[in-house]
Write a protein that holds these residues in place. Structure first.
Motif, PDB file in Angstrom:
ATOM      1  N   VAL A 187       0.841  -1.206   0.000  1.00 36.37           N
ATOM      2  CA  VAL A 187       0.000   0.000   0.000  1.00 36.37           C
ATOM      3  C   VAL A 187       0.873   1.252   0.000  1.00 36.37           C
ATOM      4  O   VAL A 187       0.620   2.205  -0.751  1.00 36.37           O
ATOM      5  N   GLU A 188       1.923   1.243   0.806  1.00 33.44           N
ATOM      6  CA  GLU A 188       2.771   2.433   0.900  1.00 33.44           C
ATOM      7  C   GLU A 188       3.629   2.646  -0.335  1.00 33.44           C
ATOM      8  O   GLU A 188       3.908   3.787  -0.729  1.00 33.44           O
ATOM      9  N   ASN A 189       4.058   1.584  -0.965  1.00 26.79           N
ATOM     10  CA  ASN A 189       4.983   1.708  -2.092  1.00 26.79           C
ATOM     11  C   ASN A 189       4.323   1.710  -3.462  1.00 26.79           C
ATOM     12  O   ASN A 189       4.899   2.210  -4.434  1.00 26.79           O
ATOM     13  N   ARG A 190       3.092   1.170  -3.549  1.00 32.44           N
ATOM     14  CA  ARG A 190       2.485   0.993  -4.870  1.00 32.44           C
ATOM     15  C   ARG A 190       1.085   1.599  -4.997  1.00 32.44           C
ATOM     16  O   ARG A 190       0.548   1.653  -6.112  1.00 32.44           O
ATOM     17  N   CYS A 191       0.485   2.036  -3.894  1.00 36.03           N
ATOM     18  CA  CYS A 191      -0.912   2.482  -3.923  1.00 36.03           C
ATOM     19  C   CYS A 191      -1.083   3.958  -3.553  1.00 36.03           C
ATOM     20  O   CYS A 191      -2.184   4.370  -3.200  1.00 36.03           O
ATOM     21  N   ARG A 192      -0.020   4.736  -3.649  1.00 36.33           N
ATOM     22  CA  ARG A 192      -0.165   6.142  -3.271  1.00 36.33           C
ATOM     23  C   ARG A 192       0.719   7.032  -4.136  1.00 36.33           C
ATOM     24  O   ARG A 192       1.637   6.571  -4.807  1.00 36.33           O
ATOM     25  N   ASP A 193       0.360   8.299  -4.119  1.00 41.41           N
ATOM     26  CA  ASP A 193       1.198   9.316  -4.754  1.00 41.41           C
ATOM     27  C   ASP A 193       1.562  10.347  -3.688  1.00 41.41           C
ATOM     28  O   ASP A 193       1.344  10.107  -2.494  1.00 41.41           O
ATOM     29  N   GLU A 194       2.100  11.478  -4.105  1.00 37.49           N
ATOM     30  CA  GLU A 194       2.541  12.461  -3.117  1.00 37.49           C
ATOM     31  C   GLU A 194       1.392  13.103  -2.358  1.00 37.49           C
ATOM     32  O   GLU A 194       1.585  13.703  -1.295  1.00 37.49           O
ATOM     33  N   TYR A 195       0.156  12.958  -2.886  1.00 37.93           N
ATOM     34  CA  TYR A 195      -0.995  13.596  -2.259  1.00 37.93           C
ATOM     35  C   TYR A 195      -1.784  12.660  -1.350  1.00 37.93           C
ATOM     36  O   TYR A 195      -2.625  13.103  -0.579  1.00 37.93           O
ATOM     37  N   GLY A 196      -1.560  11.371  -1.464  1.00 39.62           N
ATOM     38  CA  GLY A 196      -2.331  10.440  -0.646  1.00 39.62           C
ATOM     39  C   GLY A 196      -2.524   9.109  -1.341  1.00 39.62           C
ATOM     40  O   GLY A 196      -1.748   8.732  -2.227  1.00 39.62           O
ATOM     41  N   TYR A 197      -3.576   8.403  -0.972  1.00 40.37           N
ATOM     42  CA  TYR A 197      -3.786   7.041  -1.450  1.00 40.37           C
ATOM     43  C   TYR A 197      -4.657   7.022  -2.692  1.00 40.37           C
ATOM     44  O   TYR A 197      -5.765   7.556  -2.708  1.00 40.37           O
ATOM     45  N   LEU A 198      -4.110   6.388  -3.740  1.00 32.92           N
ATOM     46  CA  LEU A 198      -4.880   6.117  -4.943  1.00 32.92           C
ATOM     47  C   LEU A 198      -5.777   4.915  -4.670  1.00 32.92           C
ATOM     48  O   LEU A 198      -5.745   4.330  -3.590  1.00 32.92           O
ATOM     49  N   GLU A 199      -6.578   4.525  -5.665  1.00 31.44           N
ATOM     50  CA  GLU A 199      -7.637   3.564  -5.354  1.00 31.44           C
ATOM     51  C   GLU A 199      -7.513   2.241  -6.115  1.00 31.44           C
ATOM     52  O   GLU A 199      -7.244   1.203  -5.535  1.00 31.44           O
ATOM     53  N   ALA A 200      -7.729   2.260  -7.411  1.00 31.29           N
ATOM     54  CA  ALA A 200      -7.887   1.017  -8.174  1.00 31.29           C
ATOM     55  C   ALA A 200      -6.706   0.770  -9.104  1.00 31.29           C
ATOM     56  O   ALA A 200      -6.173   1.705  -9.726  1.00 31.29           O
ATOM     57  N   PHE A 201      -6.324  -0.513  -9.212  1.00 32.74           N
ATOM     58  CA  PHE A 201      -5.202  -0.917 -10.047  1.00 32.74           C
ATOM     59  C   PHE A 201      -5.537  -2.253 -10.704  1.00 32.74           C
ATOM     60  O   PHE A 201      -6.385  -3.003 -10.233  1.00 32.74           O
ATOM     61  N   ASN A 202      -4.816  -2.555 -11.785  1.00 31.95           N
ATOM     62  CA  ASN A 202      -4.957  -3.882 -12.367  1.00 31.95           C
ATOM     63  C   ASN A 202      -4.078  -4.862 -11.591  1.00 31.95           C
ATOM     64  O   ASN A 202      -3.488  -4.521 -10.560  1.00 31.95           O
ATOM     65  N   ILE A 203      -3.954  -6.067 -12.104  1.00 35.63           N
ATOM     66  CA  ILE A 203      -3.245  -7.120 -11.378  1.00 35.63           C
ATOM     67  C   ILE A 203      -1.781  -6.761 -11.114  1.00 35.63           C
ATOM     68  O   ILE A 203      -1.185  -7.207 -10.127  1.00 35.63           O
ATOM     69  N   ARG A 204      -1.198  -5.900 -11.968  1.00 35.21           N
ATOM     70  CA  ARG A 204       0.210  -5.500 -11.829  1.00 35.21           C
ATOM     71  C   ARG A 204       0.364  -4.151 -11.134  1.00 35.21           C
ATOM     72  O   ARG A 204       1.427  -3.538 -11.192  1.00 35.21           O
ATOM     73  N   PHE A 205      -0.693  -3.674 -10.508  1.00 42.71           N
ATOM     74  CA  PHE A 205      -0.702  -2.395  -9.800  1.00 42.71           C
ATOM     75  C   PHE A 205      -0.487  -1.208 -10.735  1.00 42.71           C
ATOM     76  O   PHE A 205       0.114  -0.205 -10.362  1.00 42.71           O
ATOM     77  N   GLU A 206      -1.018  -1.329 -11.946  1.00 44.80           N
ATOM     78  CA  GLU A 206      -1.081  -0.189 -12.859  1.00 44.80           C
ATOM     79  C   GLU A 206      -2.444   0.469 -12.684  1.00 44.80           C
ATOM     80  O   GLU A 206      -3.467  -0.230 -12.651  1.00 44.80           O
ATOM     81  N   PRO A 207      -2.503   1.802 -12.548  1.00 45.00           N
ATOM     82  CA  PRO A 207      -3.771   2.473 -12.228  1.00 45.00           C
ATOM     83  C   PRO A 207      -4.871   2.194 -13.244  1.00 45.00           C
ATOM     84  O   PRO A 207      -4.617   2.079 -14.449  1.00 45.00           O
ATOM     85  N   ARG A 208      -6.098   2.078 -12.732  1.00 43.74           N
ATOM     86  CA  ARG A 208      -7.275   1.930 -13.568  1.00 43.74           C
ATOM     87  C   ARG A 208      -8.413   2.750 -12.960  1.00 43.74           C
ATOM     88  O   ARG A 208      -8.260   3.317 -11.869  1.00 43.74           O
ATOM     89  N   LYS A 209      -9.545   2.828 -13.661  1.00 44.01           N
ATOM     90  CA  LYS A 209     -10.675   3.620 -13.170  1.00 44.01           C
ATOM     91  C   LYS A 209     -11.221   3.028 -11.872  1.00 44.01           C
ATOM     92  O   LYS A 209     -11.349   1.820 -11.730  1.00 44.01           O
ATOM     93  N   ASN A 210     -11.596   3.934 -10.992  1.00 42.87           N
ATOM     94  CA  ASN A 210     -12.051   3.530  -9.666  1.00 42.87           C
ATOM     95  C   ASN A 210     -13.568   3.322  -9.649  1.00 42.87           C
ATOM     96  O   ASN A 210     -14.303   3.977  -8.920  1.00 42.87           O
ATOM     97  N   ASP A 211     -14.043   2.377 -10.448  1.00 44.12           N
ATOM     98  CA  ASP A 211     -15.490   2.173 -10.526  1.00 44.12           C
ATOM     99  C   ASP A 211     -16.049   1.440  -9.312  1.00 44.12           C
ATOM    100  O   ASP A 211     -17.246   1.533  -9.026  1.00 44.12           O
TER     101      ASP A 211
END
Length: 390
Positions: free
Chosen positions: A142-166
């Motif tokens: 979560v700390e290394n792959r699920c956030r940016d400088e502003y906070g926590y992003l939400e949805a990713f594909n199986i390889r933790f590439e961002p996708r729409k947060n439906d």
């Protein structure tokens, strides 16, 4: 009377219901029961549901000390370990098939957080080292792959590439960040820090508290905003009454565990204001209405909102005993739950929701979001907090 009734409900109704959903053939617990109390043994099994079942049985064991509860928790843990964990890419899948094959391989921050929450509790109950190691691994993800400088992003594909947060967006918008996910990362980190004492977890708890105070909470409106873009600009005029009262007590719990006076002095006035505003704005007809979009109130009474309202008002009363009306509201909402939310049918649990005329909505009794976490936790929180006072 209030506490005794809730303890009896936990032991006689909730725990047996979830015990009966144990899948002895494929492992884990069945993932779906329709409104007519028909279980589907072939339904997908959501990871959030499994995590919440794991959390519930672990905490029920810690509260009641009965070995069969720990064995049920172990059953959920073994299914998680064997089927939800992605050994190649890291993290946990969103859902698997009834027999444990990956079904939805989305990696969602919310889902990772609930796994951390459950695994922390299971480790406390069982001292299963592998469960703690997995919680630590997910914390790092979560700390290394699920956030940016502003906070926590939400949805990713199986390889933790961002996708729409439906999955965590509603009300016609797609949000890059949500109050809901942030709150439950905070909740998970609270338990993870309480169990491990890791300084990095304490650091991130303070980071999240700063986001809540500076970005999520709107002091002019006395409420939290719900859906945001990447840099925390609110996207919609939505007041989620259930999330606000849940946040009030979860933030207080985090502050208590963190033990940082400076942050407590900064956040306690916010949680007190949230609690008071929910009491004034959303508590009506012996219950909590659901939410308000653009000022229009949704009068549906949702199961989890009522459960969180009880804990939130009990917490508010504990923090400020002069507010006896909070304790009275908690007891009043429990009576409403008994009358309208608890399903009186055999082999059932709570209705998902009722309308303003108390008519149950035809929604499932169990599905990937309908779980024993809110109502089970309400029971355990009331027992822990109020037993000595009753």
């Amino acid at each position: 009377m209030f506490v005794a009734e809730i303890k009896n409900h936990l032991i006689e109704k909730l725990i047996p219901f979830w015990e009966n959903l144990r899948d002895t053939e494929n492992g884990g617990y069945y993932g779906f029961m329709d409104h007519n109390v028909r279980t589907d043994p072939l339904a997908v099994k959501g990871c959030i549901l499994n995590s919440r079942i794991l959390w519930m049985f672990s905490n029920a064991y810690l509260l009641l000390g009965e070995e069969h509860l720990l064995e049920h928790a172990r059953h959920a843990w073994e299914f998680m370990r064997e089927h939800y964990v992605d050994r190649e890419n890291g993290g946990v899948f969103w859902s698997v098939t009834a027999d444990g094959m990956p079904e939805d391989t989305t990696k969602h921050t919310y889902n990772q957080a609930f796994a951390i929450y459950a695994l922390s509790s299971y480790y406390e109950a069982s001292r299963e080292k592998e469960a703690l190691e997995l919680a630590e691994e997910l914390f790092g993800i979560v700390e290394n792959r699920c956030r940016d400088e502003y906070g926590y992003l939400e949805a990713f594909n199986i390889r933790f590439e961002p996708r729409k947060n439906d999955k965590l967006s509603e009300n016609g918008i797609l949000a890059e960040k949500t109050m809901n996910t942030l709150l439950h990362v905070f909740e998970a980190y609270t338990e993870f820090y309480r169990i491990t004492g890791k300084k990095e977890a304490a650091k991130q708890l303070r980071f999240i508290l700063g986001l809540i105070a500076d970005k999520v909470y709107d002091p002019a409106k006395g409420r939290q905003e719900v859906f945001f873009d990447r840099t925390w600009n609110s996207l919609i005029d939505l007041y989620s009454y259930g999330h606000d009262i849940e946040a009030a007590w979860l933030i207080d719990r985090g502050l208590e565990v963190l033990g940082d006076r400076e942050w407590s002095e900064r956040l306690y006035p916010i949680t007190a204001e949230i609690t008071g505003n929910i009491y004034e704005r959303a508590y009506r007809d012996h219950s909590l209405v659901n939410e308000a979009e653009n000022g229009v109130i949704d009068t549906t009474r949702v199961w989890w909102v009522q459960a969180e309202a009880i804990v939130g008002f009990v917490n508010g009363y504990e923090k400020a005993p002069e507010h006896v009306e909070y304790l009275e509201a908690a007891e009043d909402i429990w009576n409403y739950i008994k009358d309208y939310i608890i399903d009186p049918r055999e082999h059932s649990e709570w209705f998902w929701a009722v309308d303003e005329n108390h008519v149950p909505l035809p929604k499932p009794i169990v599905e990937p979001w309908k779980c024993p976490y809110h109502n089970g936790r309400m029971c355990m929180e009331v027992i822990r907090r109020m037993s000595n006072a009753s």
